[in-house]
Design a protein around this motif. Structure first.
Motif, PDB file in Angstrom:
ATOM      1  N   LYS A 118       0.798  -1.232   0.000  1.00  0.00           N
ATOM      2  CA  LYS A 118       0.000   0.000   0.000  1.00  0.00           C
ATOM      3  C   LYS A 118       0.829   1.278   0.000  1.00  0.00           C
ATOM      4  O   LYS A 118       0.312   2.347  -0.319  1.00  0.00           O
ATOM      5  N   ILE A 119       2.101   1.207   0.356  1.00  0.00           N
ATOM      6  CA  ILE A 119       2.887   2.420   0.550  1.00  0.00           C
ATOM      7  C   ILE A 119       4.238   2.329  -0.168  1.00  0.00           C
ATOM      8  O   ILE A 119       4.848   1.267  -0.220  1.00  0.00           O
ATOM      9  N   THR A 120       4.649   3.465  -0.731  1.00  0.00           N
ATOM     10  CA  THR A 120       5.979   3.588  -1.321  1.00  0.00           C
ATOM     11  C   THR A 120       6.583   4.898  -0.831  1.00  0.00           C
ATOM     12  O   THR A 120       5.953   5.955  -0.908  1.00  0.00           O
ATOM     13  N   LEU A 143       6.244  10.217  -1.404  1.00  0.00           N
ATOM     14  CA  LEU A 143       5.425   9.295  -0.630  1.00  0.00           C
ATOM     15  C   LEU A 143       4.189   8.960  -1.451  1.00  0.00           C
ATOM     16  O   LEU A 143       3.486   9.858  -1.919  1.00  0.00           O
ATOM     17  N   TYR A 160       0.636   6.371  -1.572  1.00  0.00           N
ATOM     18  CA  TYR A 160      -0.228   5.496  -0.777  1.00  0.00           C
ATOM     19  C   TYR A 160      -1.419   5.064  -1.632  1.00  0.00           C
ATOM     20  O   TYR A 160      -2.102   5.896  -2.225  1.00  0.00           O
ATOM     21  N   GLU A 164      -3.897   5.698  -6.330  1.00  0.00           N
ATOM     22  CA  GLU A 164      -2.745   6.014  -5.483  1.00  0.00           C
ATOM     23  C   GLU A 164      -2.617   7.529  -5.336  1.00  0.00           C
ATOM     24  O   GLU A 164      -2.627   8.264  -6.318  1.00  0.00           O
TER      25      GLU A 164
END
Length: 183
Positions: free
Chosen positions: A74-76, A104, A106, A113
């Motif tokens: 879910k996150i980068t 960031l 999400y 996203e």
């Protein structure tokens, strides 16, 4: 992981025919520690004295890059630092480049996203007012098994009044859209 290559330039002549014999050498090292799932750390660099065409002055250019990425479903979160120099062969330093970004992302749903990003790039630290800063707030919509996406970004840019790069126009707000396909 590691990579090493010789190329016709440092990116400025992508997909064109070589106009001279000297090549740029680039290398990349990437580390994925097993004790830190989702993390990647790396460095890359390059050096070369290629030109952009016949009759143009030849510059010795070098680049260094360091990066860190955290990626989970879910996150980068990613950060990157860049520095580079460009110097006429046998001449004075022409530019001293520095840049950084932090991003960031999400996933609110499997297809949507949200992205928040901060960029700074000083196109020549030897010149006053050559730094540009961008703050980006965006959304990506993924389709076709995430092999295609539509992007919409609101970008606030400040600085760069002394930049020699025409594309880095100062102080403005832009709405940027993009369609991207991966194959």
């Amino acid at each position: 992981e590691y990579r090493l290559g010789a190329f016709n330039g440092l990116g400025e002549r992508q997909n064109t025919v070589a106009t001279n014999d000297p090549k740029a050498v680039l290398a990349r090292l990437l580390f994925r520690p097993s004790i830190l799932p989702g993390w990647q750390f790396g460095v890359s660099g390059g050096s070369g004295n290629t030109t952009t065409g016949p009759g143009n002055s030849r510059f010795q250019r070098s680049l260094f890059n360091a990066f860190a990425v955290y990626k989970r479903p879910k996150i980068t979160f990613q950060n990157e630092y860049l520095q580079g120099t460009s110097q006429l062969l046998g001449g004075a330093l022409n530019s001293d480049i520095r840049g950084f970004y932090s991003s960031l992302g999400y996933f609110f749903t499997p297809k949507i996203e949200g992205v928040l990003r901060y960029d700074t790039l000083d196109t020549n630290r030897n010149v006053n007012n050559a730094e540009v800063k961008d703050i980006t707030l965006g959304v990506n919509y993924y389709m076709k098994d995430n092999n295609a996406k539509i992007q919409a970004n609101l970008v606030q840019r400040s600085g760069a009044s002394g930049s020699p790069i025409a594309d880095l126009q100062p102080d403005r707000i832009e709405l940027r859209t993009n369609f991207q396909v991966q194959f």
